[in-house]
Design a protein around this motif. Structure first.
Motif, PDB file in Angstrom:
ATOM      1  N   ALA A  78      50.423  29.107  49.196  1.00  0.00           N
ATOM      2  CA  ALA A  78      50.246  28.075  48.172  1.00  0.00           C
ATOM      3  C   ALA A  78      48.959  28.297  47.381  1.00  0.00           C
ATOM      4  O   ALA A  78      48.886  27.976  46.205  1.00  0.00           O
ATOM      5  CB  ALA A  78      50.231  26.685  48.812  1.00  0.00           C
ATOM      6  N   ARG A  79      47.951  28.879  48.017  1.00  0.00           N
ATOM      7  CA  ARG A  79      46.666  29.074  47.339  1.00  0.00           C
ATOM      8  C   ARG A  79      46.677  30.228  46.334  1.00  0.00           C
ATOM      9  O   ARG A  79      45.648  30.618  45.818  1.00  0.00           O
ATOM     10  CB  ARG A  79      45.553  29.252  48.365  1.00  0.00           C
ATOM     11  CG  ARG A  79      45.650  30.504  49.188  1.00  0.00           C
ATOM     12  CD  ARG A  79      44.426  30.642  50.097  1.00  0.00           C
ATOM     13  NE  ARG A  79      44.514  31.842  50.893  1.00  0.00           N
ATOM     14  CZ  ARG A  79      44.715  31.867  52.202  1.00  0.00           C
ATOM     15  NH1 ARG A  79      44.853  30.741  52.869  1.00  0.00           N
ATOM     16  NH2 ARG A  79      44.776  33.017  52.841  1.00  0.00           N
ATOM     17  N   ARG A  80      47.860  30.728  46.038  1.00  0.00           N
ATOM     18  CA  ARG A  80      47.960  31.820  45.060  1.00  0.00           C
ATOM     19  C   ARG A  80      47.702  31.359  43.631  1.00  0.00           C
ATOM     20  O   ARG A  80      47.460  32.154  42.741  1.00  0.00           O
ATOM     21  CB  ARG A  80      49.323  32.491  45.162  1.00  0.00           C
ATOM     22  CG  ARG A  80      50.473  31.642  44.661  1.00  0.00           C
ATOM     23  CD  ARG A  80      51.810  32.290  44.983  1.00  0.00           C
ATOM     24  NE  ARG A  80      52.918  31.502  44.563  1.00  0.00           N
ATOM     25  CZ  ARG A  80      53.610  31.716  43.439  1.00  0.00           C
ATOM     26  NH1 ARG A  80      53.289  32.691  42.637  1.00  0.00           N
ATOM     27  NH2 ARG A  80      54.621  30.939  43.132  1.00  0.00           N
ATOM     28  N   TRP A  81      47.740  30.047  43.397  1.00  0.00           N
ATOM     29  CA  TRP A  81      47.606  29.534  42.035  1.00  0.00           C
ATOM     30  C   TRP A  81      46.153  29.475  41.586  1.00  0.00           C
ATOM     31  O   TRP A  81      45.267  29.092  42.335  1.00  0.00           O
ATOM     32  CB  TRP A  81      48.212  28.140  41.915  1.00  0.00           C
ATOM     33  CG  TRP A  81      49.689  28.159  42.119  1.00  0.00           C
ATOM     34  CD1 TRP A  81      50.383  27.625  43.167  1.00  0.00           C
ATOM     35  CD2 TRP A  81      50.659  28.752  41.260  1.00  0.00           C
ATOM     36  NE1 TRP A  81      51.719  27.860  43.013  1.00  0.00           N
ATOM     37  CE2 TRP A  81      51.918  28.549  41.848  1.00  0.00           C
ATOM     38  CE3 TRP A  81      50.583  29.444  40.057  1.00  0.00           C
ATOM     39  CZ2 TRP A  81      53.089  29.005  41.274  1.00  0.00           C
ATOM     40  CZ3 TRP A  81      51.762  29.900  39.480  1.00  0.00           C
ATOM     41  CH2 TRP A  81      52.993  29.679  40.087  1.00  0.00           C
ATOM     42  N   ARG A  82      45.925  29.828  40.340  1.00  0.00           N
ATOM     43  CA  ARG A  82      44.626  29.734  39.675  1.00  0.00           C
ATOM     44  C   ARG A  82      44.835  28.869  38.439  1.00  0.00           C
ATOM     45  O   ARG A  82      45.692  29.166  37.607  1.00  0.00           O
ATOM     46  CB  ARG A  82      44.138  31.124  39.284  1.00  0.00           C
ATOM     47  CG  ARG A  82      42.870  31.114  38.447  1.00  0.00           C
ATOM     48  CD  ARG A  82      42.522  32.530  37.988  1.00  0.00           C
ATOM     49  NE  ARG A  82      41.449  32.526  37.027  1.00  0.00           N
ATOM     50  CZ  ARG A  82      40.191  32.854  37.306  1.00  0.00           C
ATOM     51  NH1 ARG A  82      39.860  33.220  38.536  1.00  0.00           N
ATOM     52  NH2 ARG A  82      39.266  32.835  36.368  1.00  0.00           N
TER      53      ARG A  82
ATOM     54  N   ILE B 110      45.805  23.845  29.202  1.00  0.00           N
ATOM     55  CA  ILE B 110      45.632  24.434  30.528  1.00  0.00           C
ATOM     56  C   ILE B 110      46.605  25.586  30.698  1.00  0.00           C
ATOM     57  O   ILE B 110      47.596  25.696  29.974  1.00  0.00           O
ATOM     58  CB  ILE B 110      45.850  23.397  31.661  1.00  0.00           C
ATOM     59  CG1 ILE B 110      47.282  22.863  31.675  1.00  0.00           C
ATOM     60  CG2 ILE B 110      44.827  22.275  31.568  1.00  0.00           C
ATOM     61  CD1 ILE B 110      47.627  22.031  32.908  1.00  0.00           C
ATOM     62  N   ARG B 111      46.281  26.425  31.648  1.00  0.00           N
ATOM     63  CA  ARG B 111      47.218  27.466  32.050  1.00  0.00           C
ATOM     64  C   ARG B 111      47.002  27.726  33.538  1.00  0.00           C
ATOM     65  O   ARG B 111      45.926  27.453  34.079  1.00  0.00           O
ATOM     66  CB  ARG B 111      47.054  28.742  31.235  1.00  0.00           C
ATOM     67  CG  ARG B 111      45.762  29.491  31.453  1.00  0.00           C
ATOM     68  CD  ARG B 111      45.675  30.697  30.547  1.00  0.00           C
ATOM     69  NE  ARG B 111      44.500  31.511  30.855  1.00  0.00           N
ATOM     70  CZ  ARG B 111      44.147  32.589  30.176  1.00  0.00           C
ATOM     71  NH1 ARG B 111      44.870  32.987  29.132  1.00  0.00           N
ATOM     72  NH2 ARG B 111      43.080  33.281  30.531  1.00  0.00           N
ATOM     73  N   TRP B 112      48.050  28.162  34.193  1.00  0.00           N
ATOM     74  CA  TRP B 112      47.929  28.528  35.595  1.00  0.00           C
ATOM     75  C   TRP B 112      48.776  29.741  35.839  1.00  0.00           C
ATOM     76  O   TRP B 112      49.753  29.997  35.158  1.00  0.00           O
ATOM     77  CB  TRP B 112      48.263  27.367  36.530  1.00  0.00           C
ATOM     78  CG  TRP B 112      49.667  26.859  36.497  1.00  0.00           C
ATOM     79  CD1 TRP B 112      50.670  27.175  37.372  1.00  0.00           C
ATOM     80  CD2 TRP B 112      50.254  25.936  35.566  1.00  0.00           C
ATOM     81  NE1 TRP B 112      51.825  26.509  37.033  1.00  0.00           N
ATOM     82  CE2 TRP B 112      51.591  25.734  35.934  1.00  0.00           C
ATOM     83  CE3 TRP B 112      49.760  25.249  34.449  1.00  0.00           C
ATOM     84  CZ2 TRP B 112      52.451  24.901  35.234  1.00  0.00           C
ATOM     85  CZ3 TRP B 112      50.606  24.413  33.756  1.00  0.00           C
ATOM     86  CH2 TRP B 112      51.932  24.243  34.148  1.00  0.00           C
ATOM     87  N   MET B 113      48.301  30.539  36.816  1.00  0.00           N
ATOM     88  CA  MET B 113      48.944  31.809  37.076  1.00  0.00           C
ATOM     89  C   MET B 113      48.744  32.220  38.521  1.00  0.00           C
ATOM     90  O   MET B 113      47.875  31.685  39.214  1.00  0.00           O
ATOM     91  CB  MET B 113      48.400  32.890  36.139  1.00  0.00           C
ATOM     92  CG  MET B 113      46.976  33.358  36.405  1.00  0.00           C
ATOM     93  SD  MET B 113      45.637  32.285  35.843  1.00  0.00           S
ATOM     94  CE  MET B 113      45.839  32.199  34.112  1.00  0.00           C
ATOM     95  N   ASP B 114      49.539  33.175  38.943  1.00  0.00           N
ATOM     96  CA  ASP B 114      49.389  33.758  40.260  1.00  0.00           C
ATOM     97  C   ASP B 114      48.099  34.573  40.260  1.00  0.00           C
ATOM     98  O   ASP B 114      47.932  35.485  39.450  1.00  0.00           O
ATOM     99  CB  ASP B 114      50.599  34.650  40.571  1.00  0.00           C
ATOM    100  CG  ASP B 114      50.554  35.222  41.956  1.00  0.00           C
ATOM    101  OD1 ASP B 114      49.674  36.072  42.215  1.00  0.00           O
ATOM    102  OD2 ASP B 114      51.383  34.831  42.793  1.00  0.00           O
ATOM    103  N   ARG B 115      47.162  34.233  41.146  1.00  0.00           N
ATOM    104  CA  ARG B 115      45.849  34.888  41.143  1.00  0.00           C
ATOM    105  C   ARG B 115      45.902  36.344  41.578  1.00  0.00           C
ATOM    106  O   ARG B 115      44.948  37.086  41.385  1.00  0.00           O
ATOM    107  CB  ARG B 115      44.839  34.099  41.968  1.00  0.00           C
ATOM    108  CG  ARG B 115      45.040  34.065  43.427  1.00  0.00           C
ATOM    109  CD  ARG B 115      43.939  33.314  44.200  1.00  0.00           C
ATOM    110  NE  ARG B 115      43.768  31.948  43.802  1.00  0.00           N
ATOM    111  CZ  ARG B 115      42.670  31.459  43.189  1.00  0.00           C
ATOM    112  NH1 ARG B 115      41.648  32.236  42.937  1.00  0.00           N
ATOM    113  NH2 ARG B 115      42.606  30.195  42.855  1.00  0.00           N
TER     114      ARG B 115
END
Length: 157
Positions: free
Chosen positions: A11-15, A105-110
């Motif tokens: 789950a912590r893959r998101w940035r 905003i934007r979010w992506m796989d870190r």
């Protein structure tokens, strides 16, 4: 040659990033110290079944919304005089009106995997409170205002 065993994504893959600049000159910066992250983009489905469908349901997607909920530990400067600028931008936006109430905003796989999204959102700011030993946490809900774009992950190799 054997196939490698797949590994489950965490789950912590998101940035999560916030545009601290303008639309014409974006300045995407990390929203630090996230402890929980959840996003959704539920469709609006309407019954489009008719007598001609022999009793089978018909459905038509007529719209879609999106939201992101993130909890983060509030960060302050070492001399305890200012909050982190990204956290402050989010907080200030929550109290804005009209165009000042939206934030890009934007979010992506870190790790650079292909999943990445961008949109403009309204902000709800909810401090968690707590007892004397708790960390200062805030739960923020970003409610999409307009489309959620699938983008190329800026962290992709």
């Amino acid at each position: 040659m054997s196939t490698p065993t797949p590994v489950t994504a965490l789950a912590r893959r998101w940035r999560l990033e916030v545009n601290m600049g303008t639309e014409s000159t974006p300045d995407w910066q990390l929203c630090p110290a996230i402890t929980e992250f959840q996003w959704e983009a539920p469709p609006n489905l309407e019954d489009s079944g008719t007598y001609d469908d022999d009793g089978w349901d018909g459905n038509t997607k007529t719209g879609q919304g999106w939201s992101v909920t993130a909890t983060f530990n509030r960060k302050i400067s070492k001399d305890s005089t200012v909050y982190h600028p990204v956290h402050e931008k989010i907080r200030a936006t929550a109290f804005g009106w009209g165009p000042d109430s939206e934030i890009p905003i934007r979010w992506m796989d870190r790790d650079g995997l292909p999943e990445a999204y961008e949109g403009s959102a309204l902000v709800e700011w909810a401090p968690s409170g707590g007892n004397k030993n708790d960390l200062d946490q805030v739960e923020v809900t970003f409610t999409g205002n307009g489309p959620l774009a699938q983008i190329t992950n800026p962290l992709a190799a």
